[in-house]
Scaffold this active site. Sequence first.
Site, PDB file in Angstrom:
ATOM      1  N   GLU A 113      21.333 -27.607 -19.518  1.00  0.00           N
ATOM      2  CA  GLU A 113      20.101 -28.395 -19.539  1.00  0.00           C
ATOM      3  C   GLU A 113      18.883 -27.538 -19.197  1.00  0.00           C
ATOM      4  O   GLU A 113      17.743 -27.964 -19.386  1.00  0.00           O
ATOM      5  CB  GLU A 113      20.192 -29.548 -18.531  1.00  0.00           C
ATOM      6  CG  GLU A 113      21.289 -30.563 -18.833  1.00  0.00           C
ATOM      7  CD  GLU A 113      21.477 -31.549 -17.679  1.00  0.00           C
ATOM      8  OE1 GLU A 113      20.672 -31.503 -16.717  1.00  0.00           O
ATOM      9  OE2 GLU A 113      22.429 -32.352 -17.734  1.00  0.00           O
ATOM     10  N   ASP A 131      32.944 -19.457  -5.493  1.00  0.00           N
ATOM     11  CA  ASP A 131      33.969 -18.978  -4.572  1.00  0.00           C
ATOM     12  C   ASP A 131      35.320 -19.620  -4.894  1.00  0.00           C
ATOM     13  O   ASP A 131      35.387 -20.819  -5.199  1.00  0.00           O
ATOM     14  CB  ASP A 131      33.539 -19.334  -3.144  1.00  0.00           C
ATOM     15  CG  ASP A 131      34.423 -18.735  -2.090  1.00  0.00           C
ATOM     16  OD1 ASP A 131      34.567 -17.496  -2.063  1.00  0.00           O
ATOM     17  OD2 ASP A 131      34.978 -19.500  -1.274  1.00  0.00           O
TER      18      ASP A 131
END
Length: 587
Positions: A303, A242
């Site tokens: 990751e 956002d």
Amino acid sequence: MTTSTPSTSRTDDAGRASADGPSTEIRHGGAPEGVDAHDWRRTAVVYQIYPRSFADANGDGIGDLPGITARLGDLADLGVDAVWLSPFYTSPQADAGYDVADYRDVDPLFGTLADFDALLARTHELGMKLVVDLVPNHSSDEHRWFREALAAAPGSPERERYIFRDGSGPDGSLPPNNWPSMFRGPAWTRTTNADGTPGQWYLHLFDTKQPDWNWENPEIREEFLSILRFWLDRGVDGFRVDVANSMIKDQALPDVALDSDGHPAGHFTSPDGESEIEGAPSPYLDLDGVHEIYRSWRAVLDEYTPGRMLVAEAWVQPLSRLALYVRPDEMDQAFNFDFLAAPWNAATLREVISASMANNDSVGAPTTWVLSNHDVVRHATRFGLKRAGGLHAGIRAVDDQPDAELGLRRARAATLLMLALPGSAYLYQGEELGLPEHTDLDDDLRQDPTWWRSGHTEAGRDGCRVPVPWEGDAPGAGFGPTGLTWLPQPAAYARLARDKQRGVPGSTLEMYTAALAARREFQLGAGSLSWESTPGADAVALRNGAIRVVCNTGSTPIPLPAGEVVLASVELPGDGTLPGDAAVWVR
């Protein structure tokens, strides 16, 4: 940008099409060498769900996570690749969940973490990805850390998590600067000390109940890395961020240039020219420091396997600045709001598409197309207005009303144009039904903070957030088991309900379903665009792989291109022409 339609145009270095000349050889899109062109983060059609308005399972009139889970099969049938959930976190709902009190839990209004896990599992079972909203610019004023900040002294570590400042003027009774709230009114609110005396001011670029985080504080950066991992460990496939361009502020807190209405000048210019204002760069939007944050987020997402996605909500201009958010070590996507804001005009559409793709090509990123979302007037209504603009202000019963038939006709054509473009595309819940904005909502029922912060001069965004219809003959159009809806639905929603359109030739639902199937069949998301010559200045004509696309934004019929018609936004007359306000895909 101009909104006039020239009688002729020429191809320039950005790859704009000629209205009366040969096809250009300039191509846009396609993955860089070594990048998987079919990676879902480059090509996905993502369906936005606004939880309180999608489906209600418990009958309280407000949508919830179990309601969403029960309806996910309909989205799989539609043919979308992923689902994006607007906020469902613990929140007092001052801004419909964009005021987050706990980033690691589900608000009881929507269900529980177990309900979320069930929703995620069902999404994956149906072969779709799940993207969740993240709100990093501000928290709720009911967040534990903000309560601690209010209870602490100026200069304390607790207050350093937010942006507190002494006021200006001899007695500190004036805000630290003139920054306005995005929801109108001032962006600063003064606190009250424990002894009842006036205290410091805190910054909130949105509502008073949405204090801005201090992203200069390493503790905030670490907290959000932890929040990312919390949801990634649960299995989410990405995040929509956002107001991704707003977290870093100029620490000098300089005043901003304001227009005659008190709005910030120079922050965003819509392609229709309506909001074009010259002004100095913003001291709190699109500062370069945000990119350091997203590089650290990218490292966390990398990751995890398979690849997880970051998409930016960033109203940024020029497009070369927006492209910085989607460099290889930052985000995967950034919404193309220039395209969303473009008027129904062939020249402007060609210009916006070309410029968008050229800038994203420069960083090896896909372009991310969108026509509607929870913050703007629905495009089935927008395109039926007498004048362009009014993206965020909403439409009241006392305002000029749209031509519903014209708006839907143009919206269907615009959608076919969008879904034929290379890159990723976003659909807002209900647009596949052709839902219009609720333009005669009772003012007394409005809940968007913009309505009262603007002094009841701007309707706000409630009109695009009305609960969607599922069963036309059921109470509340089948939104929930009791017929209750937190906002009333307009009368048109009953005949536009999903069950009224499913399997009906020519319905908007069937057009969307066919378009998504053809988009997948012809691999348009992973393709590239080249402009074709057009049979007039009111046409947009392009080629993506085996598909030619022609969109007629004028009122005069134009010749169809040669080939097999795959899909059209209207029933074609059979005389070899494409009517006005219509689009076609031809093999």
